[in-house]
Design a protein around this motif. Sequence first.
Motif, short mmCIF file in Angstrom:
data_model
loop_
_atom_site.label_atom_id
_atom_site.label_comp_id
_atom_site.label_asym_id
_atom_site.label_seq_id
_atom_site.Cartn_x
_atom_site.Cartn_y
_atom_site.Cartn_z
N ALA A 141 0.88 -1.21 0.05
CA ALA A 141 0.06 -0.14 0.13
C ALA A 141 0.98 1.31 0.02
CB ALA A 141 -0.88 -0.21 1.17
N SER A 142 1.83 1.06 1.05
CA SER A 142 2.49 2.42 0.85
C SER A 142 3.53 2.60 -0.56
CB SER A 142 3.75 2.20 2.08
OG SER A 142 3.39 2.08 3.42
N ILE A 143 4.01 1.60 -1.25
CA ILE A 143 4.53 1.65 -2.30
C ILE A 143 3.75 2.04 -3.48
CG2 ILE A 143 5.72 0.21 -4.39
CD1 ILE A 143 6.80 -1.51 -1.96
N MET A 144 2.50 1.67 -3.46
CA MET A 144 1.51 2.01 -4.50
C MET A 144 1.36 3.44 -4.33
SD MET A 144 -1.02 -1.06 -4.68
CE MET A 144 -2.19 -0.35 -5.83
N LEU A 145 1.07 4.21 -3.16
CA LEU A 145 0.65 5.48 -2.78
C LEU A 145 1.90 6.57 -2.96
CD1 LEU A 145 -2.08 4.84 -0.07
CD2 LEU A 145 -2.38 5.47 -2.44
N ARG A 165 -4.94 -0.57 2.43
CA ARG A 165 -4.71 -2.01 3.02
C ARG A 165 -5.86 -2.62 3.23
NH1 ARG A 165 0.15 -3.72 5.15
NH2 ARG A 165 -0.96 -4.44 6.95
N LYS A 166 -6.85 -1.91 3.78
CA LYS A 166 -8.21 -2.46 4.09
C LYS A 166 -8.95 -2.97 2.98
CE LYS A 166 -12.43 -1.86 6.65
NZ LYS A 166 -13.24 -1.00 7.58
N SER A 167 -8.81 -2.22 1.96
CA SER A 167 -9.49 -2.65 0.48
C SER A 167 -8.74 -3.90 -0.20
CB SER A 167 -9.47 -1.51 -0.29
OG SER A 167 -8.20 -1.10 -0.73
N MET A 168 -7.44 -3.89 0.15
CA MET A 168 -6.79 -5.15 -0.56
C MET A 168 -6.85 -6.34 0.71
SD MET A 168 -3.53 -3.27 -2.38
CE MET A 168 -2.67 -2.92 -0.83
N GLY A 169 -7.20 -6.13 1.73
CA GLY A 169 -7.12 -7.34 2.70
C GLY A 169 -6.16 -7.54 3.36
N LEU A 170 -4.97 -6.52 3.39
CA LEU A 170 -3.88 -6.58 4.04
C LEU A 170 -3.70 -6.27 5.53
CD1 LEU A 170 -1.62 -4.78 1.43
CD2 LEU A 170 -1.85 -7.33 1.69
N ASP A 171 -5.17 -5.73 5.95
CA ASP A 171 -5.06 -5.70 7.36
C ASP A 171 -5.63 -6.75 8.11
OD1 ASP A 171 -7.55 -5.43 6.33
OD2 ASP A 171 -8.35 -4.19 7.74
N GLU A 172 -6.00 -7.98 7.48
CA GLU A 172 -6.57 -9.16 8.05
C GLU A 172 -5.14 -9.88 8.60
OE1 GLU A 172 -9.64 -10.11 8.45
OE2 GLU A 172 -10.41 -8.69 6.97
N PRO A 173 -5.52 -10.97 9.70
CA PRO A 173 -4.60 -11.91 9.92
C PRO A 173 -3.67 -12.48 8.94
CG PRO A 173 -6.46 -11.57 11.49
CD PRO A 173 -6.91 -11.22 10.28
N LEU A 174 -2.53 -12.98 8.93
CA LEU A 174 -1.90 -13.89 7.80
C LEU A 174 -2.66 -15.12 7.64
CD1 LEU A 174 1.76 -13.22 8.47
CD2 LEU A 174 0.53 -12.25 6.84
N GLU A 210 -1.19 8.40 6.45
CA GLU A 210 -1.52 7.34 7.25
C GLU A 210 -2.91 6.74 6.94
OE1 GLU A 210 0.62 5.37 8.60
OE2 GLU A 210 2.38 6.45 8.62
N GLU A 211 -3.80 7.87 6.79
CA GLU A 211 -5.28 7.30 6.76
C GLU A 211 -5.32 6.64 5.19
OE1 GLU A 211 -4.11 10.24 7.57
OE2 GLU A 211 -4.88 10.32 9.79
N SER A 212 -4.72 7.17 4.17
CA SER A 212 -4.95 6.63 2.84
C SER A 212 -4.20 5.33 2.85
CB SER A 212 -4.36 7.64 1.74
OG SER A 212 -3.11 7.88 2.17
#
Length: 313
Positions: A35-39, A52-61, A45-47
């Motif tokens: 997410a940081s690389i794309m933006l 991350r949430k839209s890509m599901g990266l905030d979910e547990p591994l 931090e909010e964006s």
Amino acid sequence: MGAYLFKRLVSLIPILFGISVLVFTILHLVPGDPASIMLGTNATEESIAALRKSMGLDEPLITQYLTWVGGLLQGDFGVSVHSGEEILPQIIKRFGITLQLTVFAVVIGWLVAIPFGIISAIRAHSKTDIAVRVATLLGISVPNFAIGTLLLLVTSLYFNWFPPIDVVSFWENPLEAFKVFVLPAATMGIVVAAGVMRMTRSAFLETMDKDFIRTARAKGNSKWTVVMGHAFRNSSIPIVTIAGMQIGYLLGGSVIVEQLFSIPGLGQYVLEAIYQRDYPVVQGGVLFVALVFVLVNLLIDLIYTWIDPRIKY
């Protein structure tokens, strides 16, 4: 044969499962946030959190892994987080290019390796044999990028020729495709030739000392009949083994050559995804290559039964 084939196909399940776990774990241990690389560096931090949430990266591994595997079982390799394209069509498209390059490289390698390996064996310890063995050692020792760079320099400086950039399929235009693939295929084919040539020489030297070869000679058969009619098929199993392994390695290890010659194959696709931290593309690409590799090895095992009817599964 049917039962053996079924068992081998079933055995692919734990192999691919282990590879999927390994690839998924390693990728998520690599530093860097997609997410940081794309933006970019100016992102807030909010964006970043929203992406991350839209890509599901905030979910547990474990949740991310199960979601990914669930999609794979349905034939869905996911979507690239960088381009938004579906991954499977891109993998198939890029794999077609890599497959053409690999087949061309293998043909070049075998056409050189098998005749010279046989000649080296039947003329063991001669000047020809020494020359072949030295060439084999050079082919094994020199890395792909050095061979490719040397070929590019020679063709451009001395022959004023550069390979075309636009990739064309052999089915569409064989001549243009030959121009595109000849240098990268030769780069990979040299490595193939070195390994197969070495194995061919070793296998023939062992076979030529067998009793049935002496019997064939005692019956008055010509040297060509003895070598090609008796020794060749009985020497083929180790040659086919090393050739099959090289096909698998070429399909998955053509990254450097594709990057050097700007060929948009599967290797370059996965490499770009690694740079961009595009996890789904890397995971899908590596798993696809692993599947192809084990299927190639299965095919080699089945070829054994055609070479030697005494082998039963």
